[in-house]
Design an enzyme around this catalytic site. Sequence first.
Site, mmCIF file in Angstrom:
data_model
loop_
_atom_site.group_PDB
_atom_site.id
_atom_site.type_symbol
_atom_site.label_atom_id
_atom_site.label_comp_id
_atom_site.label_asym_id
_atom_site.label_seq_id
_atom_site.Cartn_x
_atom_site.Cartn_y
_atom_site.Cartn_z
ATOM 1 N N HIS A 1 6.540 -4.649 -14.501
ATOM 2 C CA HIS A 1 5.558 -5.558 -13.901
ATOM 3 C C HIS A 1 4.964 -6.536 -14.912
ATOM 4 C CE1 HIS A 1 3.407 -2.362 -15.799
ATOM 5 N NE2 HIS A 1 2.287 -3.056 -15.724
ATOM 6 N N ASP A 2 5.305 -6.403 -16.185
ATOM 7 C CA ASP A 2 4.787 -7.305 -17.224
ATOM 8 C C ASP A 2 5.852 -8.267 -17.753
ATOM 9 O OD1 ASP A 2 2.284 -6.020 -17.215
ATOM 10 O OD2 ASP A 2 2.918 -4.568 -18.735
ATOM 11 N N ASP B 1 0.844 -1.196 0.000
ATOM 12 C CA ASP B 1 0.000 0.000 0.000
ATOM 13 C C ASP B 1 0.881 1.248 0.000
ATOM 14 O OD1 ASP B 1 0.802 0.373 2.779
ATOM 15 O OD2 ASP B 1 -0.560 -1.295 3.210
ATOM 16 N N GLU C 1 3.755 3.973 -23.173
ATOM 17 C CA GLU C 1 3.950 2.550 -23.470
ATOM 18 C C GLU C 1 3.423 2.305 -24.881
ATOM 19 O OE1 GLU C 1 2.920 -1.812 -21.561
ATOM 20 O OE2 GLU C 1 1.350 -0.328 -21.827
ATOM 21 N N ASP D 1 0.672 6.459 -13.237
ATOM 22 C CA ASP D 1 0.271 5.683 -14.396
ATOM 23 C C ASP D 1 -1.027 6.277 -14.927
ATOM 24 O OD1 ASP D 1 0.253 3.294 -16.118
ATOM 25 O OD2 ASP D 1 1.480 2.430 -14.519
ATOM 26 N N ASP E 1 -0.214 4.127 -20.261
ATOM 27 C CA ASP E 1 -0.463 2.730 -20.579
ATOM 28 C C ASP E 1 -0.927 2.571 -22.037
ATOM 29 O OD1 ASP E 1 -0.833 0.052 -19.148
ATOM 30 O OD2 ASP E 1 -2.775 0.262 -20.133
HETATM 31 C C1 NOJ Z 1 -0.041 -2.599 -20.104
HETATM 32 C C2 NOJ Z 1 0.192 -2.767 -18.639
HETATM 33 O O1 NOJ Z 1 1.543 -2.602 -18.367
HETATM 34 C C3 NOJ Z 1 -0.323 -4.141 -18.275
HETATM 35 O O2 NOJ Z 1 0.029 -4.527 -16.977
HETATM 36 C C4 NOJ Z 1 -1.807 -4.133 -18.472
HETATM 37 O O3 NOJ Z 1 -2.315 -5.437 -18.275
HETATM 38 C C5 NOJ Z 1 -2.196 -3.684 -19.868
HETATM 39 N N1 NOJ Z 1 -1.437 -2.561 -20.334
HETATM 40 C C6 NOJ Z 1 -3.640 -3.283 -19.897
HETATM 41 O O4 NOJ Z 1 -3.808 -2.093 -19.169
#
Ligand code: NOJ
Length: 565
Positions: free
Chosen positions: A341-342, A35, A267, A104, A211
Amino acid sequence: MTGTAQRTPDWWKSAVVYQIYPRSFCDSTGSGMGDIRGIISKLDHLQQLGVDVVWMSPAYTSPQDDNGYDISDYQDIDPLFGSLADVDELIEGLHSRGMKLVMDLVVNHSSDEHSWFQESRDRYSAKSDWYWWSDPRPGFEPGTPGAEPTNWASAFSGPAWHWDEKRGQYYLHIFSRKQPDLNWENPEVRKAVHGMMQWWIDRGVDGFRMDVINLISKTLPLEDAEVVPGQALSFSGSYVDGPRMDEFLHEMNQAVLKDNHLLTVGEAPGVSVEQAAKYTDPSREELGMVFQFEHMGLDEQPGHGKWALKPLHLPDLKANFAKWQHGLEGRGWNSLYWDNHDQPRIVSRWGDDSPEHRVNSAKTLATVLHLQKGTPYVYQGEEIGMTNAYFTSIEQYQDIEILNHWAEATALGADPEELLESYRTKGRDNARTPMLWDATDKAGFTTGEPWLEINPNHTEINVEAAVADPDSVFHHYRKLIGLRHDNEVVREGVFALLEPDHEQLFCYTRTVPGQPVLLVLANMSSQACTLPEDLRREGAVLLATHEERRDDELAPWESRIVELA
Ligand code: NOJ
């Protein structure tokens, strides 16, 4: 409200950004989920590391279908993570330590629980066309396979269209069906997004990570993507870098970004160098930088999606970095990243996370990235060389991308062991296991039950141990960040790749006229490697992985940064 920080033009070009995934960083309540107050409690760690900016992944109000990338209120914080007052305190805590906050911005889509979408489900409402609504394909029964308006696949498996009974139409969702795409053709949508951004700027934020921003302009009319046997129908050309992208970004820039000197990073999956040069060309006033994905796709079989794996061939990686370094030189600006994180953890992916090589491979990977030109991003845990999760059963995963893919692929008869192997290698939960703060039972992350399993290797790999060890990955990152701050050639130098075809070495120079040239020498393998004669150059070693060094050889995962005489 917290005041704005001092922001000079282009300040972000000499900055290093640290990404925090709130649910996995630090839990201050014992809920098992990180958090904002947890983040506040760790600001000294970030200050010691020396980073300039925190990018916080979404903590907004959300049903958490995609861990917060499905937002139901852009101007509030989910109680899971705290409150707006906590964000104010976070901004204050960062600013008072000389750091900044980037939020974000997730506006290609909202949550289906956002009031905008709920209103839009009524076709006679004022928000009727705030999303992409469409009738079934002529001749098909609504809700039956093939009735979807186009053949597009969702990035999270299944079709990209969902039938809504109430509206009596399909809506588009490039991601999960709880993430409907906003219709950016509608000027009211754009105005609402700008207003929301301004509200956060007034609150004191210093920038936005946007994003999947290059998906906001769709090619009209929406039409079927070309079917290539065996190739995925997600991320279709119909909506990547669409025709009005530059216009939408320039409009946003003029409305809220211009004159505020914000850090902006879009992104941009599938973006080309040429298009990225346009997005980031300062004279066009669109974005500061983009996250491109080409280097991240080099261990995938082209066109077959992220689960069809192939080994990395080092010359491909070097050629790709060189292409981006040259492609944006003097035109735009690069972002530099390995982890987020992806993505799986870089030390497990293209390093060697065995006990023998983990530390040096994490350091060397950091060196070859951070010495390039651009703005480096460090994802939480990367600075201590955290590894992949190595889960062995599907029950250990939480990620919607994995769970949907598993359901679809097993129903089609895929081999479960092969699926688990690809999730272990490329799955997003590898990056999302809790941050490892110390060697205690719950790794100092929580006192409760963690939402995702804690990596058992926290007994060895944790912040406390890394900070105490002068030879740790942490101190290597700290020194790399310091070099960027102190050395003009690291910030500004022109990049030139050496030995492009070598299968173990990654070597390059950075040059600013009138300044000593920087030479980066790196052995990207777990075997020793002879150094070609022309790379045995005299100079001061600014940072190295090994204390004992030979002129003619690099040890496994050895790297050096040399300021040439
Ligand atoms: C990119 C983000 O980094 C990812 O974590 C997310 O699932 C998708 N966009 C959809 O928002």
